[in-house]
Write a protein that holds these residues in place. Structure first.
Motif, PDB file in Angstrom:
ATOM      1  N   UNK A 104      24.855  44.648 -32.174  1.00  0.00           N
ATOM      2  CA  UNK A 104      23.976  43.522 -32.515  1.00  0.00           C
ATOM      3  C   UNK A 104      22.539  43.835 -32.114  1.00  0.00           C
ATOM      4  N   UNK A 105      21.624  43.451 -32.988  1.00  0.00           N
ATOM      5  CA  UNK A 105      20.189  43.553 -32.706  1.00  0.00           C
ATOM      6  C   UNK A 105      19.611  42.164 -32.922  1.00  0.00           C
ATOM      7  N   UNK A 106      19.199  41.497 -31.834  1.00  0.00           N
ATOM      8  CA  UNK A 106      18.753  40.104 -31.906  1.00  0.00           C
ATOM      9  C   UNK A 106      17.358  39.962 -31.311  1.00  0.00           C
ATOM     10  N   UNK A 107      16.517  39.209 -32.007  1.00  0.00           N
ATOM     11  CA  UNK A 107      15.119  39.041 -31.621  1.00  0.00           C
ATOM     12  C   UNK A 107      14.869  37.594 -31.208  1.00  0.00           C
ATOM     13  N   UNK A 108      14.107  37.422 -30.150  1.00  0.00           N
ATOM     14  CA  UNK A 108      13.804  36.089 -29.630  1.00  0.00           C
ATOM     15  C   UNK A 108      12.647  35.456 -30.394  1.00  0.00           C
ATOM     16  N   UNK A 109      12.294  34.243 -30.008  1.00  0.00           N
ATOM     17  CA  UNK A 109      11.163  33.551 -30.634  1.00  0.00           C
ATOM     18  C   UNK A 109       9.839  34.234 -30.326  1.00  0.00           C
ATOM     19  N   UNK A 110       9.817  35.107 -29.309  1.00  0.00           N
ATOM     20  CA  UNK A 110       8.603  35.850 -28.968  1.00  0.00           C
ATOM     21  C   UNK A 110       8.448  37.122 -29.792  1.00  0.00           C
ATOM     22  N   UNK A 111       9.438  37.416 -30.647  1.00  0.00           N
ATOM     23  CA  UNK A 111       9.382  38.637 -31.430  1.00  0.00           C
ATOM     24  C   UNK A 111       9.818  39.865 -30.660  1.00  0.00           C
ATOM     25  N   UNK A 112      10.554  39.666 -29.570  1.00  0.00           N
ATOM     26  CA  UNK A 112      11.029  40.761 -28.731  1.00  0.00           C
ATOM     27  C   UNK A 112      12.549  40.823 -28.781  1.00  0.00           C
ATOM     28  N   UNK A 113      13.101  42.009 -28.615  1.00  0.00           N
ATOM     29  CA  UNK A 113      14.550  42.122 -28.486  1.00  0.00           C
ATOM     30  C   UNK A 113      14.902  41.701 -27.061  1.00  0.00           C
ATOM     31  N   UNK A 114      15.289  40.444 -26.913  1.00  0.00           N
ATOM     32  CA  UNK A 114      15.460  39.895 -25.566  1.00  0.00           C
ATOM     33  C   UNK A 114      16.090  38.520 -25.645  1.00  0.00           C
ATOM     34  N   UNK A 115      16.560  38.042 -24.485  1.00  0.00           N
ATOM     35  CA  UNK A 115      16.936  36.643 -24.358  1.00  0.00           C
ATOM     36  C   UNK A 115      15.667  35.798 -24.382  1.00  0.00           C
ATOM     37  N   UNK A 116      15.817  34.524 -24.689  1.00  0.00           N
ATOM     38  CA  UNK A 116      14.665  33.633 -24.624  1.00  0.00           C
ATOM     39  C   UNK A 116      14.180  33.533 -23.179  1.00  0.00           C
TER      40      UNK A 116
END
Length: 394
Positions: free
Chosen positions: A69-81
């Protein structure tokens, strides 16, 4: 006849009013969306809320398997919120060895460092955002940090894994390599699109006018969420097979490293600038030397999985000349030494990660990219380094 003409005029008038109403509604919607679509700022490494899954072909990448899985946060980073409870916030910056594209979200080493720190102590809740992106070098990192740090919530530390893409740029360009590129006026604007997938609207003049609008972006985001996010890309790594074939069939392999002093001098200059940018934003900076698989007496079975080190557009074109293992190892060692020397000179931290990892398939699936085991080792090593220093340790 007069009645028909009157009805026609009335119909045209209604159509014009309807079109004007639609135009006003679109303009109003555009105005509102421009103020609300951007959750944190103007620059995004990846599209906010982007989600992808990759299915890696068994055996293609040693030590990597299954669906990732590759998931992007609302900040545009691959990270948790990010949360208000996250008291120590770090940003990982680098190329593909930081991005960890084909490793699952929880396995990628930046998120692994976050989990390691939070499992080992509870005094400071750690968060690490991943701004790594394939192909980026220190030129791009300068642009990224100049633009991104002012828009992100407070960042306490920036962790940078650098060097290999700078060396590859120098080697692949050969005599056309320009060590003073970043000194030219307008250079930064030329590479903005490499660092960020989503730029402020005023920068995106290279697209059609409609694609510059917030409405277009909203529609694209909805499509991405409803359609693209549910797809599994089952051809993940197909390019790596092609790049390996390009190297394997190369007509010439060079056994001597060329003069790379111009590249090293630019690298030193860029490292100093990265330190200055982080300092200006009150962020601690921690560099990591670049690990690699190239070892002395390189075994034939490992030669089958490498692909870097070409001259020219070797990823796209077959028949390019390549550098042998010896020159690549020597060059990377010199870039890592240059990094360590500048960090001593500037009084900033540099963890010599390259010296801590074995150079074999237990860590890498090609020249430089971590497999699952390598990423987990990196998470633990970097986590232990951080645990031994404030704010987590002595």
């Amino acid at each position: 006849m007069g009645g028909d003409f009157h009805n026609l005029r009335r119909g045209v008038k209604r159509l014009v009013l309807c079109l004007l109403g639609v135009a006003v509604a679109l303009l109003a919607g555009e105005f509102v969306l421009r103020g609300t679509l951007r959750e944190a700022g103007e620059y995004y490494t990846w599209w906010p809320h982007l989600q992808r899954t990759f299915s890696v072909e068994p055996g293609l990448m040693p030590g990597v398997e299954g669906v990732t899985r590759f998931q992007v946060s609302s900040l545009g980073l691959r990270a948790d919120e990010i949360s208000t409870e996250d008291s120590y916030r770090m940003l990982a910056v680098g190329g593909s060895t930081t991005e960890c594209l084909f490793l699952d979200q929880d396995v990628a080493w930046p998120e692994g460092v976050e989990h390691f720190l939070n499992e080992c102590q509870s005094d400071h809740r750690a968060w690490m955002g991943n701004a790594g992106k394939s192909g980026l070098n220190t030129r791009d990192h300068i642009v990224l940090l100049r633009r991104l740090l002012p828009y992100l919530p407070r960042i306490d530390a920036v962790v940078l894994m650098t060097g290999v893409n700078d060396m590859m740029l120098c080697l692949s360009r050969g005599e056309t390599y320009d060590p003073d590129f970043m000194l030219d006026e307008g250079a930064e604007d030329l590479i903005l699109g490499r660092s960020f997938q989503m730029l402020p609207l005023e920068y995106e003049h290279r697209y059609l006018a409609i694609q510059q609008t917030a409405l277009w972006r909203l529609a694209s985001r909805v499509k991405d969420s409803l359609i693209e996010s549910n797809k599994t890309q089952d051809n993940a790594g197909a390019a790596i097979r092609l790049w390996r074939e390009h190297r394997r069939t190369s007509p010439e392999v060079l056994e001597t490293l060329p003069d790379i002093e111009n590249g090293l001098e630019e690298y030193r200059r860029n490292i100093r600038e990265l330190i200055r940018i982080c300092s200006d934003h009150g962020a601690r900076v921690i560099f990591l030397t670049q690990p690699y698989i190239w070892q002395e007496d390189f075994p034939e079975d490992l030669r089958k999985i490498i692909w870097l080190g070409g001259i020219g557009d070797y990823m796209e074109v077959k028949g390019c000349t390549y550098y042998d293992i010896g020159p690549l190892r020597e060059g990377m060692d010199r870039y890592n030494r240059a990094l360590l020397e500048v960090c001593v000179e500037q009084g900033v931290e540099c963890f010599d990660l390259a010296s801590k990892l074995p150079r074999d398939e237990s860590v890498f699936y090609d020249d430089i990219h971590f497999n699952i085991g390598g990423s987990k080792r990196t998470s633990k090593l970097v986590g232990e380094y951080l645990l031994g220093r404030p704010p987590f340790g002595p």
